[in-house]
Design a protein around this motif. Sequence first.
Motif, mmCIF file in Angstrom:
data_model
loop_
_atom_site.group_PDB
_atom_site.id
_atom_site.type_symbol
_atom_site.label_atom_id
_atom_site.label_comp_id
_atom_site.label_asym_id
_atom_site.label_seq_id
_atom_site.Cartn_x
_atom_site.Cartn_y
_atom_site.Cartn_z
ATOM 1 N N UNK A 283 0.816 -1.215 0.000
ATOM 2 C CA UNK A 283 0.000 0.000 0.000
ATOM 3 C C UNK A 283 0.852 1.269 0.000
ATOM 4 N N UNK A 284 0.280 2.319 -0.582
ATOM 5 C CA UNK A 284 0.841 3.662 -0.430
ATOM 6 C C UNK A 284 -0.054 4.384 0.566
ATOM 7 N N UNK A 285 0.472 4.640 1.750
ATOM 8 C CA UNK A 285 -0.309 5.413 2.727
ATOM 9 C C UNK A 285 -0.189 6.887 2.371
ATOM 10 N N UNK B 57 2.051 11.090 -8.395
ATOM 11 C CA UNK B 57 1.895 9.685 -8.031
ATOM 12 C C UNK B 57 1.067 9.430 -6.780
ATOM 13 N N UNK B 58 0.524 10.479 -6.174
ATOM 14 C CA UNK B 58 -0.226 10.308 -4.923
ATOM 15 C C UNK B 58 -1.720 10.057 -5.153
ATOM 16 N N UNK B 59 -2.180 10.247 -6.419
ATOM 17 C CA UNK B 59 -3.607 10.071 -6.717
ATOM 18 C C UNK B 59 -4.326 11.407 -6.699
ATOM 19 N N UNK C 73 -4.009 2.600 -2.533
ATOM 20 C CA UNK C 73 -3.709 3.691 -1.608
ATOM 21 C C UNK C 73 -4.651 3.634 -0.411
ATOM 22 N N UNK C 74 -4.080 3.967 0.728
ATOM 23 C CA UNK C 74 -4.816 4.003 1.984
ATOM 24 C C UNK C 74 -4.672 5.411 2.510
ATOM 25 N N UNK C 75 -5.805 6.104 2.621
ATOM 26 C CA UNK C 75 -5.749 7.537 2.909
ATOM 27 C C UNK C 75 -6.046 7.799 4.370
ATOM 28 N N UNK C 76 -5.242 8.660 4.981
ATOM 29 C CA UNK C 76 -5.590 9.120 6.323
ATOM 30 C C UNK C 76 -5.672 10.647 6.315
#
Length: 358
Positions: free
Chosen positions: A6-8, A40-42, A353-356
């Motif tokens: 994952x990309x956090x 690249x972060x979305x 991606x997992x977003x916080x």
Amino acid sequence: MTRNTVARIDLSAIRENLTRVRALAPDSLVACVVKADGYGHGLQHVVPALEGADILAVATVGEAERCRQLGWEGRLLMLEGPSNVDECRAAVMLSCELVIHHDSQLALIRKAEGASTRSLWLKLDSGMHRLGFPASEAGHRYRELKVLSEHSIVLMSHFACADNPANPKTRQQIQVFDEAVSGLSGPVSLANSAAILNFTDSHRDIVRPGIMLYGVSPCPGHTGEDIGIRPVMTLQCELIAVNTVKKGQSVGYGGEQTCAEDMSIGVAAIGYGDGYPRGLKQGAPVLVNGRRAPLLGPVSMDLTTIDLRQHPDARVGDSVTLWGEGLPVEEVAAWAGAIPYELICGVTARVRSVVSQA
Ligand SMILES: *Cc1c(COP(=O)(O)O)cnc(C)c1O
């Protein structure tokens, strides 16, 4: 079950980094650069988080369209400008401001109805020699654009070497630009992230930060932490095997990397198919459960092998951080003979991606 690679994405970091840019350039509007899918972060994550931007800047008309679909109603700038009439018309429909850097684009603006209803940005080549009209043509090109647009013309240029404050090239570019536009009126935009940090006199009316917003330093030898920004992306995966490999045995494709003693090798679920660079040198660091461990063996498409001699407790399922929080992407990029821009832009669609927010 999905693969835990994952990309956090920490959206509070991107907001704080924008605040940091504003503190560094308090008198300038901020055009937040979100090209290449928000580095690249979305875009779907980055655009809402940057609701406080004055302008969003993209490279292509496709990216501009996505910004609008994501609800961005503010000023939107297309940094490459249009390259054909269809693009020009599409950009007009999206209410984009266009960078004009070449003669061929003037004809497109004339053909596309309404292209003049937004600000045009006149891009001058002050010494980078990539895009832009020669500085000597500034007055002539300015007058051409003035005929086409009822709005103010933004005067812009781009720096080649602003990441090195000791390089005289940036001051020369500023001087060439200032001489070229003397007597022309309009907002001025020169500074990328590196110039925001290193050249205060380049800030002018509109700054154009990209990499800084993502918490990554543009300057070789420095990390984001050195300049008061926080990484937005942390790339992580898990160990899917922990094996003992005997002294003298080789690890991975090519068989060139051998074990100096009997040792524990961890296999992490990430590879160049995820955007983790195959060019990483032996010994490049990862974090296993938050502590450093070196690579041993080449990065393959889906998997990466790690020397776990200092991690006797490591088990299948343990977390591996490739870069981000605790391990600067600037440092990892150096191990790959790359710049951090390449690494963050290169994360592939396979990585979830997992977003916080907090
Ligand atoms: C990409 C880009 C920027 C942002 O550069 P960073 O080094 O990421 O801050 C600014 N201006 C232009 C014209 C660009 O293409």
